[in-house]
Motif scaffolding. Structure first.
Motif, PDB file in Angstrom:
ATOM      1  N   TRP A 167       1.044  -1.204   0.064  1.00  0.00           N
ATOM      2  CA  TRP A 167      -0.045   0.133   0.063  1.00  0.00           C
ATOM      3  C   TRP A 167       0.858   1.190  -0.096  1.00  0.00           C
ATOM      4  O   TRP A 167       1.840   1.501   0.907  1.00  0.00           O
ATOM      5  CB  TRP A 167      -1.086   0.035   1.304  1.00  0.00           C
ATOM      6  N   TYR A 168       0.484   2.321  -0.816  1.00  0.00           N
ATOM      7  CA  TYR A 168       1.224   3.444  -0.997  1.00  0.00           C
ATOM      8  C   TYR A 168       0.260   4.420  -0.718  1.00  0.00           C
ATOM      9  O   TYR A 168      -1.042   4.121  -0.910  1.00  0.00           O
ATOM     10  CB  TYR A 168       2.006   3.649  -2.184  1.00  0.00           C
ATOM     11  N   ARG A 169       0.696   5.707  -0.304  1.00  0.00           N
ATOM     12  CA  ARG A 169      -0.489   6.770  -0.261  1.00  0.00           C
ATOM     13  C   ARG A 169       0.186   8.091  -0.849  1.00  0.00           C
ATOM     14  O   ARG A 169       1.479   8.150  -0.842  1.00  0.00           O
ATOM     15  CB  ARG A 169      -0.835   6.929   1.210  1.00  0.00           C
ATOM     16  N   GLN A 170      -0.397   9.081  -1.229  1.00  0.00           N
ATOM     17  CA  GLN A 170      -0.303  10.161  -1.815  1.00  0.00           C
ATOM     18  C   GLN A 170      -1.182  11.309  -1.324  1.00  0.00           C
ATOM     19  O   GLN A 170      -2.209  11.521  -1.491  1.00  0.00           O
ATOM     20  CB  GLN A 170      -0.067  10.380  -3.290  1.00  0.00           C
ATOM     21  N   ALA A 171      -0.544  12.042  -0.438  1.00  0.00           N
ATOM     22  CA  ALA A 171      -1.238  13.327  -0.044  1.00  0.00           C
ATOM     23  C   ALA A 171      -1.157  14.432  -0.817  1.00  0.00           C
ATOM     24  O   ALA A 171      -0.130  14.497  -1.779  1.00  0.00           O
ATOM     25  CB  ALA A 171      -0.938  13.952   1.361  1.00  0.00           C
ATOM     26  N   PRO A 172      -1.979  15.401  -0.945  1.00  0.00           N
ATOM     27  CA  PRO A 172      -2.030  16.591  -1.892  1.00  0.00           C
ATOM     28  C   PRO A 172      -0.831  17.210  -1.805  1.00  0.00           C
ATOM     29  O   PRO A 172      -0.297  17.729  -0.593  1.00  0.00           O
ATOM     30  CB  PRO A 172      -3.106  17.510  -1.279  1.00  0.00           C
ATOM     31  N   GLY A 173      -0.131  17.404  -3.021  1.00  0.00           N
ATOM     32  CA  GLY A 173       0.937  18.135  -3.069  1.00  0.00           C
ATOM     33  C   GLY A 173       2.237  17.692  -2.378  1.00  0.00           C
ATOM     34  O   GLY A 173       3.450  17.842  -2.374  1.00  0.00           O
TER      35      GLY A 173
ATOM     36  N   GLN B 210       4.788  13.824  -2.492  1.00  0.00           N
ATOM     37  CA  GLN B 210       4.943  12.630  -3.319  1.00  0.00           C
ATOM     38  C   GLN B 210       4.541  11.165  -3.024  1.00  0.00           C
ATOM     39  O   GLN B 210       4.073  11.114  -1.588  1.00  0.00           O
ATOM     40  CB  GLN B 210       6.503  12.263  -3.407  1.00  0.00           C
ATOM     41  N   ARG B 211       4.301  10.198  -3.703  1.00  0.00           N
ATOM     42  CA  ARG B 211       3.624   8.892  -3.112  1.00  0.00           C
ATOM     43  C   ARG B 211       4.861   8.178  -2.431  1.00  0.00           C
ATOM     44  O   ARG B 211       5.829   8.202  -2.802  1.00  0.00           O
ATOM     45  CB  ARG B 211       3.029   7.919  -4.425  1.00  0.00           C
ATOM     46  N   GLY B 212       4.379   7.608  -1.263  1.00  0.00           N
ATOM     47  CA  GLY B 212       5.294   6.916  -0.461  1.00  0.00           C
ATOM     48  C   GLY B 212       4.713   5.679  -0.009  1.00  0.00           C
ATOM     49  O   GLY B 212       3.607   5.576   0.057  1.00  0.00           O
ATOM     50  N   LEU B 213       5.550   4.679   0.208  1.00  0.00           N
ATOM     51  CA  LEU B 213       5.235   3.483   0.915  1.00  0.00           C
ATOM     52  C   LEU B 213       4.531   3.573   2.206  1.00  0.00           C
ATOM     53  O   LEU B 213       5.152   4.282   3.071  1.00  0.00           O
ATOM     54  CB  LEU B 213       6.243   2.427   0.729  1.00  0.00           C
ATOM     55  N   VAL B 214       3.543   2.879   2.656  1.00  0.00           N
ATOM     56  CA  VAL B 214       2.760   2.809   3.748  1.00  0.00           C
ATOM     57  C   VAL B 214       3.191   1.449   4.348  1.00  0.00           C
ATOM     58  O   VAL B 214       3.466   1.708   5.643  1.00  0.00           O
ATOM     59  CB  VAL B 214       1.261   2.991   3.652  1.00  0.00           C
ATOM     60  N   ALA B 215       2.880   0.448   3.821  1.00  0.00           N
ATOM     61  CA  ALA B 215       2.913  -1.069   4.182  1.00  0.00           C
ATOM     62  C   ALA B 215       3.182  -1.882   3.099  1.00  0.00           C
ATOM     63  O   ALA B 215       2.629  -1.695   1.989  1.00  0.00           O
ATOM     64  CB  ALA B 215       2.029  -1.262   5.153  1.00  0.00           C
ATOM     65  N   ALA B 216       4.067  -3.106   3.331  1.00  0.00           N
ATOM     66  CA  ALA B 216       3.897  -3.984   2.255  1.00  0.00           C
ATOM     67  C   ALA B 216       4.154  -5.172   3.232  1.00  0.00           C
ATOM     68  O   ALA B 216       4.312  -5.534   4.378  1.00  0.00           O
ATOM     69  CB  ALA B 216       5.223  -3.935   1.795  1.00  0.00           C
ATOM     70  N   VAL B 217       3.377  -6.355   2.528  1.00  0.00           N
ATOM     71  CA  VAL B 217       3.459  -7.801   3.213  1.00  0.00           C
ATOM     72  C   VAL B 217       4.026  -8.845   2.052  1.00  0.00           C
ATOM     73  O   VAL B 217       3.358  -8.650   0.845  1.00  0.00           O
ATOM     74  CB  VAL B 217       1.917  -8.219   3.585  1.00  0.00           C
TER      75      VAL B 217
END
Length: 111
Positions: A36-42, A44-51
């Motif tokens: 799972w990645y996430r991108q907040a307004p303004g 960069q997209r970044g890693l949240v978690a991985a399995v």
């Protein structure tokens, strides 16, 4: 053709919980690391978690202790349980596998 379909996003108050789901098709789900990645307004997209296929997990420091990633290989689905949500968790959350991205699901945390 690989397809990833996220669901479960929405509006939640700070301190609340949401569970995101990502259903995958077109891949041998059980042997792949799911992320799972996430991108907040303004931002960069970044890693949240991985399995990993073997069930090993890793998390961004900002979500450790609050988020839990899990997978169900019988359903070809990966989950992200998000607890104690903060305003800064507001973002579009994307599912990712082997260079493929889902379309994302929006999580908005309000005060």
């Amino acid at each position: 053709q690989v397809q990833l379909g996220e669901s479960g996003g929405g509006l939640v108050q700070a301190g609340g919980s949401l569970r995101l789901s990502c259903a995958a098709s077109g891949i041998t789900f059980s042997i792949n690391t799911m992320s799972w990645y996430r991108q907040a307004p303004g931002k960069q997209r970044g890693l949240v978690a991985a399995v990993t296929a073997g069930g090993n997990t890793n998390y961004a420091d900002s979500v450790k202790g609050r988020f839990t990633i899990s997978r169900d290989n019988t359903k070809n689905t990966v989950y992200l349980q998000m607890n104690s949500l903060k305003l800064e968790d507001t973002a579009v959350y994307f599912c990712y596998v082997r260079s493929y991205w889902g379309k994302g699901t929006l999580v908005t945390v309000s005060s």
